[in-house]
Design an enzyme around this catalytic site. Structure first.
Site, PDB file in Angstrom:
ATOM      1  N   ASP A 188       3.081  -9.005   2.650  1.00 22.69           N
ATOM      2  CA  ASP A 188       1.996  -9.697   3.340  1.00 22.69           C
ATOM      3  C   ASP A 188       2.305 -11.186   3.334  1.00 22.69           C
ATOM      4  OD1 ASP A 188       0.759  -7.230   3.509  1.00 22.69           O
ATOM      5  OD2 ASP A 188      -0.409  -7.545   1.692  1.00 22.69           O
ATOM      6  N   ASP A 243      -8.871   2.081   6.941  1.00 24.83           N
ATOM      7  CA  ASP A 243      -9.194   1.292   5.753  1.00 24.83           C
ATOM      8  C   ASP A 243     -10.518   1.797   5.194  1.00 24.83           C
ATOM      9  OD1 ASP A 243      -6.962  -0.066   6.535  1.00 24.83           O
ATOM     10  OD2 ASP A 243      -7.941  -1.999   6.837  1.00 24.83           O
TER      11      ASP A 243
END
Length: 243
Positions: free
Chosen positions: A131, A9
Site C-alpha cells: 500500500d 470489504d
C-alpha cells in the site's frame, strides 16, 4: 487478458466501502456478502478479494465466519486480507476457505515471520500487500507511513521468491478518479515476471481496459461496482469477449 478480481470489504459481517481507508468515511451496502459473491461467480468471475476491515483495525482476524460462508456457497478462489498478525490468524484464514492471504503490515514489521510462512506454506499462497502513498509504503490500515520506498520494498520480496503483489495507491482508493496506470506500468517495467494486482481508483470499465492495455496482470475493484458504475453485465461481457 487482465484478471478481474472484485472486492468485498467486511465490517461486522456486512459489505462496506471506505474512502482512502478512512473508517469515518464508510458506506454500508444492504446486501449479504455471500449473495454478492455468488452474483460475481454467476457473471464468470473466478477470484474474489476479501478484506476483514474489523481485523485490520483490531490486529487479528475477526470476520472468518463470513469467509467460511462465501467459500461454502461458491467455487471462487478467495484471497483474504486484514488482521493477519500471527500464525494462528493465518491458519484461521486458510481454515475458513481462503486459498491465498494478503499480508501487508506484518511484511513490513516482521519480514522474517512472513518469509517463514512463505517457506512453510508455499510462496504461491501469499500476496504481498504494498500500500503506497507518494511512492512510500503505508501500514496499519494506512494510518502509518513506514518510510520505505515502494520499489525497494517490492524488490526485497521479489528477490525472495514472492511473485504476487497487491499494490494500492492510497490517494486514489475509493475516489473513483481512475487508477495510477503509470505507477503500475513502472512496477512491471522493473519486475516483468511480477503478478501485479492493481488496486485503487477504478471508476468504470474503461479504467480496467486502460490497465489491460498497459499489460497489468490483474485488477481489484469495488466501489465502482457498488456505486453502479460497473455492472455484472459489464463483467460478464468482458470475460466472454476475452475468453
Amino acid at each position: 487478458m487482465i484478471e478481474l478480481i472484485p472486492a468485498i470489504d467486511i465490517i461486522d459481517g456486512h459489505c462496506v466501502r471506505l474512502t482512502q481507508g478512512d473508517y469515518n468515511q464508510q458506506t454500508t451496502y444492504d446486501a449479504d456478502p455471500v449473495d454478492i459473491a455468488k452474483a460475481f461467480e454467476d457473471a464468470g468471475v473466478k477470484r474474489l478479494h476479501t478484506v476483514d476491515l474489523d481485523g485490520a483495525r483490531s490486529s487479528h482476524v475477526v470476520n472468518a465466519r463470513t469467509i467460511e460462508r462465501i467459500a461454502a456457497a461458491t467455487n471462487l478462489i478467495i484471497d483474504f486480507g486484514g488482521g493477519i498478525k500471527s500464525t494462528e490468524d493465518l491458519q484461521t484464514a486458510f481454515n475458513a476457505g481462503a486459498a491465498m492471504v494478503t499480508v501487508g503490515s506484518l511484511a513490513v514489521k516482521n519480514p522474517q515471520l512472513f518469509l517463514s510462512w512463505a517457506e512453510e506454506f508455499g510462496a504461491d499462497r501469499f500476496i504481498l500487500g504494498a500500500d503506497a502513498k507518494n511512492g512510500r509504503i503505508s501500514i496499519s490500515g494506512w494510518k502509518e507511513e513506514d518510510g520505505q520506498e515502494l520499489l525497494p520494498f517490492v524488490k526485497s520480496y521479489f528477490d525472495k521468491g514472492l511473485r504476487q503483489v497487491l499494490c494500492t495507491d492510497i490517494s486514489r482508493d475509493g475516489m473513483l478518479q481512475g487508477p495510477a496506470v503509470e505507477l503500475y506500468r513502472d512496477l512491471m517495467t522493473h519486475f516483468p515476471a511480477l503478478h501485479l494486482i492493481a488496486s485503487g481508483g477504478v471508476s468504470c470499465m474503461d479504467d480496467i481496459l486502460s490497465l489491460d492495455e498497459a499489460g497489468i496482470p490483474a485488477v481489484v475493484f469495488g466501489k465502482a461496482f457498488y456505486e453502479g458504475r460497473i455492472s455484472l453485465k459489464d463483467l460478464e461481457q468482458f470475460i466472454i469477449h476475452n475468453a
